[in-house]
Design a protein around this motif. Structure first.
Motif, PDB file in Angstrom:
ATOM      1  N   ARG A   1       0.221  -1.359  -0.149  1.00 40.10           N
ATOM      2  CA  ARG A   1       0.175   0.229  -0.094  1.00 40.10           C
ATOM      3  C   ARG A   1       0.893   1.546  -0.093  1.00 40.10           C
ATOM      4  NH1 ARG A   1      -4.945  -0.631   3.490  1.00 40.10           N
ATOM      5  NH2 ARG A   1      -3.717  -1.495   4.466  1.00 40.10           N
TER       6      ARG A   1
ATOM      7  N   SER B   1       1.060  -6.881  -2.324  1.00 41.64           N
ATOM      8  CA  SER B   1       0.041  -7.467  -0.757  1.00 41.64           C
ATOM      9  C   SER B   1      -1.124  -7.237  -1.362  1.00 41.64           C
ATOM     10  CB  SER B   1       0.611  -6.388   0.377  1.00 41.64           C
ATOM     11  OG  SER B   1      -0.067  -5.054   0.265  1.00 41.64           O
ATOM     12  N   ARG B   2      -1.847  -7.458   0.263  1.00 39.83           N
ATOM     13  CA  ARG B   2      -3.495  -8.123  -0.173  1.00 39.83           C
ATOM     14  C   ARG B   2      -4.140  -6.287  -0.695  1.00 39.83           C
ATOM     15  NH1 ARG B   2      -7.824 -11.558   1.908  1.00 39.83           N
ATOM     16  NH2 ARG B   2      -9.338 -10.483   1.486  1.00 39.83           N
TER      17      ARG B   2
ATOM     18  N   GLN C   1      -0.310 -12.130  -5.633  1.00 39.88           N
ATOM     19  CA  GLN C   1      -0.694 -12.129  -3.889  1.00 39.88           C
ATOM     20  C   GLN C   1       0.153 -12.740  -3.173  1.00 39.88           C
ATOM     21  OE1 GLN C   1      -4.926 -10.887  -2.251  1.00 39.88           O
ATOM     22  NE2 GLN C   1      -4.412 -11.955   0.083  1.00 39.88           N
ATOM     23  N   VAL C   2       0.709 -12.020  -2.265  1.00 37.17           N
ATOM     24  CA  VAL C   2       1.378 -12.311  -1.405  1.00 37.17           C
ATOM     25  C   VAL C   2       0.879 -13.425   0.253  1.00 37.17           C
ATOM     26  CG1 VAL C   2       3.402 -12.811   0.288  1.00 37.17           C
ATOM     27  CG2 VAL C   2       3.466 -12.522  -2.202  1.00 37.17           C
TER      28      VAL C   2
ATOM     29  N   SER D   1      -3.841 -15.791   3.147  1.00 32.60           N
ATOM     30  CA  SER D   1      -4.875 -15.619   2.063  1.00 32.60           C
ATOM     31  C   SER D   1      -5.168 -16.078   0.583  1.00 32.60           C
ATOM     32  CB  SER D   1      -6.299 -14.642   2.219  1.00 32.60           C
ATOM     33  OG  SER D   1      -5.359 -12.962   1.893  1.00 32.60           O
TER      34      SER D   1
ATOM     35  N   SER E   1       4.303  -2.891   5.262  1.00 33.06           N
ATOM     36  CA  SER E   1       4.409  -3.147   6.523  1.00 33.06           C
ATOM     37  C   SER E   1       4.659  -3.992   7.836  1.00 33.06           C
ATOM     38  CB  SER E   1       3.016  -2.164   6.927  1.00 33.06           C
ATOM     39  OG  SER E   1       2.583  -2.915   7.323  1.00 33.06           O
TER      40      SER E   1
ATOM     41  N   GLN F   1      -0.639 -11.713   8.177  1.00 30.47           N
ATOM     42  CA  GLN F   1      -1.149 -12.560   7.257  1.00 30.47           C
ATOM     43  C   GLN F   1      -0.349 -12.164   6.041  1.00 30.47           C
ATOM     44  OE1 GLN F   1      -2.875 -10.321   9.045  1.00 30.47           O
ATOM     45  NE2 GLN F   1      -4.409 -11.212   9.978  1.00 30.47           N
ATOM     46  N   HIS F   2       0.488 -11.368   5.638  1.00 31.38           N
ATOM     47  CA  HIS F   2       1.560 -11.172   4.962  1.00 31.38           C
ATOM     48  C   HIS F   2       2.580 -11.812   5.316  1.00 31.38           C
ATOM     49  CE1 HIS F   2       3.045  -9.785   0.898  1.00 31.38           C
ATOM     50  NE2 HIS F   2       3.747  -8.954   2.422  1.00 31.38           N
TER      51      HIS F   2
ATOM     52  N   ASN G   1      11.338   0.789   3.474  1.00 28.63           N
ATOM     53  CA  ASN G   1      10.101   1.528   4.141  1.00 28.63           C
ATOM     54  C   ASN G   1      10.742   2.496   5.545  1.00 28.63           C
ATOM     55  OD1 ASN G   1       7.759   1.906   6.341  1.00 28.63           O
ATOM     56  ND2 ASN G   1       6.771  -0.381   5.640  1.00 28.63           N
TER      57      ASN G   1
ATOM     58  N   ASP H   1      12.461   6.065   1.771  1.00 35.98           N
ATOM     59  CA  ASP H   1      11.448   6.773   1.170  1.00 35.98           C
ATOM     60  C   ASP H   1      11.786   5.647  -0.305  1.00 35.98           C
ATOM     61  OD1 ASP H   1       8.714   8.660   0.266  1.00 35.98           O
ATOM     62  OD2 ASP H   1       9.598   8.117  -1.211  1.00 35.98           O
ATOM     63  N   LEU H   2      10.341   5.116  -0.615  1.00 36.10           N
ATOM     64  CA  LEU H   2      10.333   3.911  -1.735  1.00 36.10           C
ATOM     65  C   LEU H   2      10.651   4.548  -3.302  1.00 36.10           C
ATOM     66  CD1 LEU H   2       7.432   3.119  -2.970  1.00 36.10           C
ATOM     67  CD2 LEU H   2       6.865   2.407  -0.579  1.00 36.10           C
TER      68      LEU H   2
HETATM   69  C1  LIG Z   1      -8.396 -12.989   6.728  1.00 36.56           C
HETATM   70  C2  LIG Z   1      -7.062 -11.797   6.427  1.00 36.56           C
HETATM   71  C3  LIG Z   1      -6.165 -12.489   5.800  1.00 36.56           C
HETATM   72  C4  LIG Z   1      -4.999 -11.657   5.152  1.00 36.56           C
HETATM   73  N1  LIG Z   1      -4.372 -11.818   4.173  1.00 36.56           N
HETATM   74  C5  LIG Z   1      -3.768 -11.296   3.188  1.00 36.56           C
HETATM   75  C6  LIG Z   1      -2.248 -11.773   2.876  1.00 36.56           C
HETATM   76  O1  LIG Z   1      -2.513 -12.997   2.325  1.00 36.56           O
HETATM   77  N2  LIG Z   1      -1.058 -11.092   2.476  1.00 36.56           N
HETATM   78  C7  LIG Z   1      -1.283  -9.720   2.561  1.00 36.56           C
HETATM   79  O2  LIG Z   1      -0.785  -8.973   1.980  1.00 36.56           O
HETATM   80  N3  LIG Z   1      -2.412  -9.148   3.967  1.00 36.56           N
HETATM   81  C8  LIG Z   1      -3.316 -10.323   3.891  1.00 36.56           C
HETATM   82  N4  LIG Z   1      -4.091  -9.980   4.849  1.00 36.56           N
HETATM   83  C9  LIG Z   1      -4.375  -8.384   5.500  1.00 36.56           C
HETATM   84  C10 LIG Z   1      -2.598  -7.896   6.023  1.00 36.56           C
HETATM   85  O3  LIG Z   1      -4.034  -7.705   7.820  1.00 36.56           O
HETATM   86  C11 LIG Z   1      -3.069  -6.479   5.941  1.00 36.56           C
HETATM   87  O4  LIG Z   1      -3.654  -5.812   6.251  1.00 36.56           O
HETATM   88  C12 LIG Z   1      -2.072  -6.670   4.973  1.00 36.56           C
HETATM   89  O5  LIG Z   1      -0.996  -6.646   3.948  1.00 36.56           O
HETATM   90  C13 LIG Z   1      -1.340  -4.748   4.982  1.00 36.56           C
HETATM   91  O6  LIG Z   1      -1.045  -4.861   3.368  1.00 36.56           O
HETATM   92  P1  LIG Z   1       0.482  -3.235   3.525  1.00 36.56           P
HETATM   93  O7  LIG Z   1       1.743  -3.888   4.077  1.00 36.56           O
HETATM   94  O8  LIG Z   1       0.766  -3.336   2.352  1.00 36.56           O
HETATM   95  O9  LIG Z   1      -0.133  -2.199   3.412  1.00 36.56           O
HETATM   96  P2  LIG Z   1       0.062  -1.212   4.733  1.00 36.56           P
HETATM   97  O10 LIG Z   1       0.139  -1.881   6.566  1.00 36.56           O
HETATM   98  O11 LIG Z   1      -0.737  -0.011   4.981  1.00 36.56           O
HETATM   99  O12 LIG Z   1       1.285  -0.830   4.740  1.00 36.56           O
HETATM  100  C14 LIG Z   1       2.289   0.449   3.882  1.00 36.56           C
HETATM  101  C15 LIG Z   1       3.959   0.347   4.887  1.00 36.56           C
HETATM  102  O13 LIG Z   1       4.292   0.844   3.427  1.00 36.56           O
HETATM  103  C16 LIG Z   1       4.835   2.366   4.213  1.00 36.56           C
HETATM  104  N5  LIG Z   1       5.184   3.230   3.842  1.00 36.56           N
HETATM  105  C17 LIG Z   1       4.106   4.208   3.088  1.00 36.56           C
HETATM  106  N6  LIG Z   1       4.199   5.353   2.306  1.00 36.56           N
HETATM  107  C18 LIG Z   1       5.490   5.060   1.778  1.00 36.56           C
HETATM  108  C19 LIG Z   1       6.480   5.701   1.272  1.00 36.56           C
HETATM  109  N7  LIG Z   1       6.840   6.520   0.530  1.00 36.56           N
HETATM  110  N8  LIG Z   1       8.197   4.849   0.909  1.00 36.56           N
HETATM  111  C20 LIG Z   1       8.721   3.549   1.789  1.00 36.56           C
HETATM  112  N9  LIG Z   1       7.417   3.019   2.737  1.00 36.56           N
HETATM  113  C21 LIG Z   1       6.004   4.032   2.614  1.00 36.56           C
HETATM  114  C22 LIG Z   1       4.738   2.347   5.590  1.00 36.56           C
HETATM  115  O14 LIG Z   1       5.100   2.814   6.859  1.00 36.56           O
HETATM  116  C23 LIG Z   1       3.386   1.388   5.800  1.00 36.56           C
HETATM  117  O15 LIG Z   1       4.696   0.768   6.915  1.00 36.56           O
HETATM  118  C24 LIG Z   1      -4.958 -10.402   5.802  1.00 36.56           C
HETATM  119  C25 LIG Z   1      -5.980  -9.760   6.343  1.00 36.56           C
HETATM  120  C26 LIG Z   1      -7.030 -10.545   6.810  1.00 36.56           C
HETATM  121  C27 LIG Z   1      -7.652 -10.311   8.066  1.00 36.56           C
END
Ligand SMILES: Cc1cc2nc3c(=O)[nH]c(=O)nc-3n(C[C@H](O)[C@H](O)[C@H](O)COP(=O)(O)OP(=O)(O)OC[C@H]3O[C@@H](n4cnc5c(N)ncnc54)[C@H](O)[C@@H]3O)c2cc1C
Lengths: 319, 262
Positions: free
Chosen positions: A211, A236-237, A250-251, A254, A269, A273-274, A288, A306-307
């Protein structure tokens, strides 16, 4: 009331890995709490699968034959209630799995059990004490259960090594008079997510974005970078939820479990689950901007940056 | 039809957050509040169910302090008809079971056709409040739902439940039922400026546990766990930090790429 009841899990004819992890966790628990260590298994095929659970440390395996071919949450809840009444354990351990989330909290509520989920560990300190993450694993909480003489804990998978070694457990079937009227769902079928033309589970080098990339328009930049580096793009999801990429990329829990030689993560992050889908990668690099992001706890190399800055510098060097 | 949606305001920690003096939780001055991500999908699912029914009422319910009112107003702007907030000072450390019990008391009063909750909250990550509520209410339930097709005349819903590894189960559940909703089930809408204005006029009821028939003793009896301390997690084999500016970071990453997969 003493000992530990582990509720094992099976799906489509196979015992799931979490079951033996729970036995291992229970093994250290009974040293303090006292025995016995009983494993319960519910299913249409519970008796056939029982020998798979006969590992060192297990005193008894109790099977409950389900009136349904597939997992059914209301069957599982009634079976769990009967198992608890029969075994009278001090601690009930289940996995923090999709199936268990569908019924275990309901029984804990009805029966007034102490309750904690997504536990990293459960120990005996004169009473059960759970450690679990708080605020998305940025902190760890110590949890107690004052006034409860029986607790139900859902354990995170992958928290302990599975129990192994041949066992010599008694096996017994428990007859449960199910209330048919309470079985509120009907199974209609299973569906696998389609496989795409790209198989991320086979890739040696995954460049994975989360995200943190902010907007769909930023995705192409990472597709190009992946290509330049000879990597396959994974996500990621939230990227799939937003419809920016198909679920075949998707890694995670799920999504797909990957084990590449190198996993390069941008803006992910590190939610549990990731991590479930990539923590076994040989080398993990995380970029990150948040120094507290939990992904840095599993990464081998981390850059707090910053990514977009890093991605641009990589592209410039590859050009 | 009537749908109750249970929502929660979640805490996002500031970069330099501190713990409370008793060490049992984070200092509430060090957090920012937001609507739980999963609940946004549950709300959208409810609003869409309402839009396809001849007549519908969508009620959002939360257990939360006065900060949570802003979150409820946002839900009203996105299509909920009315809101209920349960609170009193004794709920600051409420655990999953107590929150579930309070929400269940509201649901009992509302008698909806469907109750929708998020699968989990991003700060508590228990994944249990909805199903615990179903336990208190004796309601049929399905957890981690990624598709809902409600049939009012048959009083059933055909739903999809997401399992591990990309497997999906289709099943039919009798209603009234409680479903916990997974992200990605829909695309949550934004509220228009006009809807935000209108939301200020929509009813928002405030209740205490006592209003719901739960006295202090009943509240204390329902609590099933207590956090006694919070701490930073052990760092383990922490990552080796790559220092320097973007160009140095890029150079180092390329060197690792070369070494591992070159
Ligand atoms: C039953 C269930 C199953 C799930 N299955 C999965 C699954 O299979 N896979 C999965 O991925 N998730 C899964 N999830 C969701 C999981 O809980 C998280 O919500 C999800 O992994 C978050 O994705 P993310 O790390 O991309 O986003 P976020 O948690 O929002 O993290 C975004 C990260 O980006 C960083 N960031 C933002 N801007 C910048 C920038 N400019 N430079 C550098 N860093 C930056 C932030 O610091 C943050 O750490 C599941 C959840 C449930 C409840």
């Amino acid at each position: 009331m003493s000992g530990v009841l582990v509720v094992a899990e099976a799906r489509r004819g196979a015992v799931r890995d979490i079951s033996l992890e729970l036995v291992a966790a229970a093994g250290s628990l009974v040293r303090g709490a006292g025995g016995p260590l009983v494993v319960g298994l519910v299913g249409a095929d519970a008796e056939e699968l029982a020998p798979r659970l006969d590992v060192a440390g297990v005193d008894e395996i109790v099977t409950v034959r389900s009136p349904r071919e597939h997992f059914e949450a209301h069957v599982a809840e009634q079976a769990l209630e009967a198992l608890v009444a029969d075994v009278e354990p001090a601690v009930v351990l289940l996995g923090h799995t999709i199936d268990a989330l569908g019924y275990a909290p309901a029984l804990a509520a009805r029966a007034g059990l102490g309750f904690a989920s997504d536990a990293w560990s459960v120990q005996w300190d004169g009473m059960p004490v759970v450690r679990r993450g708080a605020y998305g694993d940025r902190l760890v909480a110590r949890v107690e259960f004052p006034g409860r003489d029986r607790v139900l804990v859902l354990m995170r998978s992958g928290a302990v090594e599975p129990a192994a070694g041949a066992g010599s457990a008694r096996v017994r079937a428990l007859d449960v008079a199910f209330d048919e009227a309470a079985i509120a769902t009907e199974h209609l079928g299973y569906r696998e997510v389609e496989r795409g033309d790209v198989d991320i589970t086979q890739a040696e080098f995954l460049l994975s974005v989360g995200r943190g990339i902010g907007d769909k328009s930023n995705l192409s930049q990472f597709e190009e970078l992946a290509e330049a580096l000879g990597a396959t793009l994974a996500v990621s999801r939230p990227i799939v939820d937003a419809g920016w990429m198909p679920s075949t990329r998707q890694v995670g829990q799920s999504g797909l479990t990957v084990k590449p030689k190198l996993y390069l993560a941008f803006g992910i992050s590190g939610a549990v689950q990731h991590l479930a889908g990539m923590r076994k990668a040989e080398t993990i690099i995380a970029v990150n901007s948040d120094p507290e992001a939990p992904i840095f706890n599993v990464a081998h190399y981390g850059a707090v940056a910053d990514l977009f800055d890093v991605a641009e510098a990589l592209s410039a060097r590859e050009a | 039809m009537k749908v109750v949606v249970c929502v929660k305001q979640v805490a996002q920690l500031d970069e330099d957050f501190e713990l409370r003096d008793d060490g049992r939780d984070v200092d509430p001055d060090c957090v920012e509040w937001d609507l739980n991500e999963w609940d946004a999908f549950a709300l959208e699912a409810a609003v869409r169910l309402g839009e396809s029914a001849a007549e519908a009422e969508i009620v959002v319910v939360t257990v939360g302090d006065d900060e949570a009112e802003e979150r409820l107003r946002a839900c009203l702007a996105k299509g909920a008809d009315r809101a209920v907030r349960v609170w009193d000072g004794g709920l600051v450390d409420a655990d999953v079971m107590l929150v579930a019990r309070l929400l269940a008391a509201v649901v009992e009063r509302e008698a909806p056709d469907l109750v929708l909750c998020g699968v989990q909250s991003s700060d508590g990550v228990s994944g249990a409040t909805g199903v615990a509520m179903a336990g208190f209410l004796g309601l049929p339930r399905v957890a981690v739902v990624t598709g809902i097709d409600y049939d009012a005349s048959a009083r059933t819903a055909t739903v999809e439940r997401e399992l591990e590894g990309g497997l999906v189960e289709r099943l039919r559940v009798r209603t009234p039922a409680l479903l916990t909703v997974q992200t990605g089930i829909n695309e949550p809408r934004y509220a228009s400026r006009r809807a935000i204005k209108q939301a200020r006029e929509k009813p928002l009821e405030e209740l205490t546990p006592a209003d719901l028939g739960l006295d202090a003793e009943a509240v204390a009896r329902t609590v099933a766990s207590r956090v006694t301390a919070m701490d930073h997690p052990p760092k383990g084999d922490a990552a080796e930090l790559i220092e320097g500016g973007p160009d140095e970071v890029a150079a180092r990453i390329l060197a690792i790429v070369e070494e591992r997969v070159g």
